[in-house]
Design a protein around this motif. Structure first.
Motif, PDB file in Angstrom:
ATOM      1  N   PRO A  90       0.983  -1.220   0.042  1.00 50.43           N
ATOM      2  CA  PRO A  90      -0.111   0.005   0.135  1.00 50.43           C
ATOM      3  C   PRO A  90       0.962   1.345  -0.100  1.00 50.43           C
ATOM      4  CG  PRO A  90      -0.670  -1.673   1.795  1.00 50.43           C
ATOM      5  CD  PRO A  90       0.596  -2.206   1.330  1.00 50.43           C
ATOM      6  N   PRO A  91       0.547   2.093  -0.684  1.00 50.25           N
ATOM      7  CA  PRO A  91       1.301   3.475  -0.937  1.00 50.25           C
ATOM      8  C   PRO A  91       0.922   4.364   0.261  1.00 50.25           C
ATOM      9  CG  PRO A  91      -0.160   3.004  -2.968  1.00 50.25           C
ATOM     10  CD  PRO A  91      -0.380   2.197  -1.911  1.00 50.25           C
ATOM     11  N   LEU A  92       2.130   5.004   0.770  1.00 55.01           N
ATOM     12  CA  LEU A  92       1.865   5.944   1.852  1.00 55.01           C
ATOM     13  C   LEU A  92       1.243   7.132   1.518  1.00 55.01           C
ATOM     14  CD1 LEU A  92       2.792   6.589   4.786  1.00 55.01           C
ATOM     15  CD2 LEU A  92       4.882   7.656   4.098  1.00 55.01           C
ATOM     16  N   PRO A  93      -0.205   7.299   1.784  1.00 59.49           N
ATOM     17  CA  PRO A  93      -1.133   8.447   1.619  1.00 59.49           C
ATOM     18  C   PRO A  93      -0.852   9.533   2.160  1.00 59.49           C
ATOM     19  CG  PRO A  93      -1.956   7.174   3.243  1.00 59.49           C
ATOM     20  CD  PRO A  93      -0.869   6.372   3.013  1.00 59.49           C
ATOM     21  N   VAL A  94      -1.230  10.724   1.311  1.00 58.96           N
ATOM     22  CA  VAL A  94      -0.861  12.114   1.715  1.00 58.96           C
ATOM     23  C   VAL A  94      -2.022  12.795   2.160  1.00 58.96           C
ATOM     24  CG1 VAL A  94       0.048  14.315   0.799  1.00 58.96           C
ATOM     25  CG2 VAL A  94       1.129  12.078   0.001  1.00 58.96           C
ATOM     26  N   ASN A 114       8.465  14.722  -1.100  1.00 55.08           N
ATOM     27  CA  ASN A 114       7.630  15.123  -2.119  1.00 55.08           C
ATOM     28  C   ASN A 114       6.411  14.261  -2.164  1.00 55.08           C
ATOM     29  OD1 ASN A 114       9.772  13.467  -3.244  1.00 55.08           O
ATOM     30  ND2 ASN A 114       8.618  13.868  -5.189  1.00 55.08           N
ATOM     31  N   ILE A 115       5.554  14.832  -2.999  1.00 58.64           N
ATOM     32  CA  ILE A 115       4.420  14.217  -3.310  1.00 58.64           C
ATOM     33  C   ILE A 115       4.043  13.781  -5.021  1.00 58.64           C
ATOM     34  CG2 ILE A 115       1.825  14.412  -3.183  1.00 58.64           C
ATOM     35  CD1 ILE A 115       2.408  16.572  -1.096  1.00 58.64           C
ATOM     36  N   ILE A 116       3.776  12.759  -5.023  1.00 58.71           N
ATOM     37  CA  ILE A 116       3.335  12.225  -6.470  1.00 58.71           C
ATOM     38  C   ILE A 116       1.846  12.071  -6.519  1.00 58.71           C
ATOM     39  CG2 ILE A 116       5.618  11.111  -6.678  1.00 58.71           C
ATOM     40  CD1 ILE A 116       4.125   8.566  -6.562  1.00 58.71           C
ATOM     41  N   ILE A 117       1.577  12.227  -7.728  1.00 58.66           N
ATOM     42  CA  ILE A 117       0.019  11.762  -8.284  1.00 58.66           C
ATOM     43  C   ILE A 117       0.117  10.476  -8.846  1.00 58.66           C
ATOM     44  CG2 ILE A 117      -2.019  12.603  -9.226  1.00 58.66           C
ATOM     45  CD1 ILE A 117      -0.924  14.488  -7.021  1.00 58.66           C
ATOM     46  N   ARG A 118      -0.930   9.660  -8.088  1.00 54.83           N
ATOM     47  CA  ARG A 118      -0.842   8.262  -8.749  1.00 54.83           C
ATOM     48  C   ARG A 118      -1.854   8.147  -9.910  1.00 54.83           C
ATOM     49  NH1 ARG A 118       1.208   4.098  -6.305  1.00 54.83           N
ATOM     50  NH2 ARG A 118      -0.613   2.709  -6.674  1.00 54.83           N
ATOM     51  N   ASP A 119      -1.933   7.259 -10.751  1.00 57.73           N
ATOM     52  CA  ASP A 119      -2.610   6.937 -11.843  1.00 57.73           C
ATOM     53  C   ASP A 119      -4.383   7.255 -11.475  1.00 57.73           C
ATOM     54  OD1 ASP A 119      -0.645   6.785 -13.512  1.00 57.73           O
ATOM     55  OD2 ASP A 119      -0.815   4.661 -13.823  1.00 57.73           O
ATOM     56  N   ASP A 120      -4.809   7.063 -10.300  1.00 54.31           N
ATOM     57  CA  ASP A 120      -6.034   7.007  -9.771  1.00 54.31           C
ATOM     58  C   ASP A 120      -6.400   8.200  -9.018  1.00 54.31           C
ATOM     59  OD1 ASP A 120      -4.828   6.974  -7.512  1.00 54.31           O
ATOM     60  OD2 ASP A 120      -5.834   5.020  -6.795  1.00 54.31           O
ATOM     61  N   ASN A 121      -5.269   9.226  -9.374  1.00 56.54           N
ATOM     62  CA  ASN A 121      -5.287  10.636  -8.755  1.00 56.54           C
ATOM     63  C   ASN A 121      -5.189  10.758  -7.439  1.00 56.54           C
ATOM     64  OD1 ASN A 121      -5.289  12.135 -11.333  1.00 56.54           O
ATOM     65  ND2 ASN A 121      -7.437  11.887 -11.444  1.00 56.54           N
ATOM     66  N   SER A 122      -4.822   9.749  -6.607  1.00 55.82           N
ATOM     67  CA  SER A 122      -4.554   9.727  -5.216  1.00 55.82           C
ATOM     68  C   SER A 122      -3.072  10.202  -4.916  1.00 55.82           C
ATOM     69  CB  SER A 122      -4.715   8.240  -4.493  1.00 55.82           C
ATOM     70  OG  SER A 122      -3.854   7.361  -5.196  1.00 55.82           O
ATOM     71  N   ARG A 123      -2.801  10.810  -3.849  1.00 53.88           N
ATOM     72  CA  ARG A 123      -1.473  11.301  -3.589  1.00 53.88           C
ATOM     73  C   ARG A 123      -0.621  10.414  -2.787  1.00 53.88           C
ATOM     74  NH1 ARG A 123      -1.711  17.341  -2.563  1.00 53.88           N
ATOM     75  NH2 ARG A 123      -1.602  16.644  -0.239  1.00 53.88           N
ATOM     76  N   GLN A 124       0.577  10.165  -3.063  1.00 52.20           N
ATOM     77  CA  GLN A 124       1.350   9.403  -2.279  1.00 52.20           C
ATOM     78  C   GLN A 124       2.654  10.200  -1.887  1.00 52.20           C
ATOM     79  OE1 GLN A 124       2.521   5.944  -4.597  1.00 52.20           O
ATOM     80  NE2 GLN A 124       3.960   5.104  -2.942  1.00 52.20           N
ATOM     81  N   GLY A 143      12.586  11.543  -4.017  1.00 56.69           N
ATOM     82  CA  GLY A 143      11.934  11.165  -5.503  1.00 56.69           C
ATOM     83  C   GLY A 143      11.710   9.597  -5.465  1.00 56.69           C
ATOM     84  N   GLN A 144      11.698   8.945  -4.394  1.00 56.78           N
ATOM     85  CA  GLN A 144      11.332   7.492  -4.656  1.00 56.78           C
ATOM     86  C   GLN A 144       9.987   7.470  -3.683  1.00 56.78           C
ATOM     87  OE1 GLN A 144      14.899   5.499  -2.908  1.00 56.78           O
ATOM     88  NE2 GLN A 144      14.475   4.207  -4.797  1.00 56.78           N
ATOM     89  N   PRO A 145       9.059   6.904  -4.332  1.00 60.82           N
ATOM     90  CA  PRO A 145       7.689   6.547  -3.768  1.00 60.82           C
ATOM     91  C   PRO A 145       7.896   5.676  -2.421  1.00 60.82           C
ATOM     92  CG  PRO A 145       7.106   6.514  -6.038  1.00 60.82           C
ATOM     93  CD  PRO A 145       8.892   6.691  -5.751  1.00 60.82           C
ATOM     94  N   LEU A 146       7.155   5.860  -1.326  1.00 56.07           N
ATOM     95  CA  LEU A 146       6.964   5.273  -0.086  1.00 56.07           C
ATOM     96  C   LEU A 146       5.854   4.171   0.080  1.00 56.07           C
ATOM     97  CD1 LEU A 146       8.168   7.949   2.184  1.00 56.07           C
ATOM     98  CD2 LEU A 146       9.653   6.232   1.093  1.00 56.07           C
ATOM     99  N   TYR A 147       6.164   2.892   0.403  1.00 52.67           N
ATOM    100  CA  TYR A 147       4.945   2.032   0.531  1.00 52.67           C
ATOM    101  C   TYR A 147       5.187   1.193   1.951  1.00 52.67           C
ATOM    102  CZ  TYR A 147       5.227   2.438  -4.633  1.00 52.67           C
ATOM    103  OH  TYR A 147       5.269   2.892  -5.817  1.00 52.67           O
ATOM    104  N   TYR A 148       3.974   0.577   2.432  1.00 55.54           N
ATOM    105  CA  TYR A 148       4.019  -0.257   3.585  1.00 55.54           C
ATOM    106  C   TYR A 148       4.195  -1.791   2.810  1.00 55.54           C
ATOM    107  CZ  TYR A 148       2.230   3.530   6.348  1.00 55.54           C
ATOM    108  OH  TYR A 148       2.101   4.708   7.288  1.00 55.54           O
TER     109      TYR A 148
END
Length: 132
Positions: free
Chosen positions: A73-77, A88-98, A103-108
């Motif tokens: 699961p992505p770390l939500p914002v 920083n914050i990235i925008i995922r394909d489903d428009n949720s924020r992570q 520069g590396q997305p974070l996950y559980y």
């Protein structure tokens, strides 16, 4: 003599408490939900965070969707959160924020059952513990 000490002790105690309260987070900011613990980054629930080698660093996107995102699961914002420092914050394909770190997305990892678990490190040769 005691009245002078107690007058100075109250402001000094408040200053020390304020300093201690900000040392747990990476930047002392409530807008960044990540802390450094035992050499790794952890989310607000105390669970270990990971990076995915298939994510292109600095691309602003994630390569983990579908079953991958179910297991990792992505770390939500929070809606009100803003980028800060190395976060920083990235925008995922489903428009949720992570959240992303440097520069590396974070996950559980879903198999980390409790805070401090690090069972996702090295899974599939693609997942690594996020480190400060």
């Amino acid at each position: 003599m005691f009245s002078r000490i107690s007058v100075l002790a109250v402001p000094l105690s408040a200053l020390l408490l304020a300093a201690c309260s900000s040392t747990g987070s990476m930047h002392g900011s409530a807008s960044t939900p990540v802390k450094a613990t035992d050499g790794s980054l952890v989310g607000p629930n105390g669970h270990t965070l990971y990076t995915f080698s298939k994510d292109a660093v600095g691309s602003g996107s994630s390569a983990c969707y579908g079953q991958c995102a179910t297991n990792w699961p992505p770390l939500p914002v929070a809606e009100s959160a803003k980028p800060i420092g190395d976060f920083n914050i990235i925008i995922r394909d489903d428009n949720s924020r992570q959240w992303a770190y440097k520069g590396q997305p974070l996950y559980y990892f879903v198999k980390d059952g409790k805070p401090g678990d690090k069972t996702g490190d090295g899974v599939g040769g693609a997942w690594k513990i996020a480190r400060p």
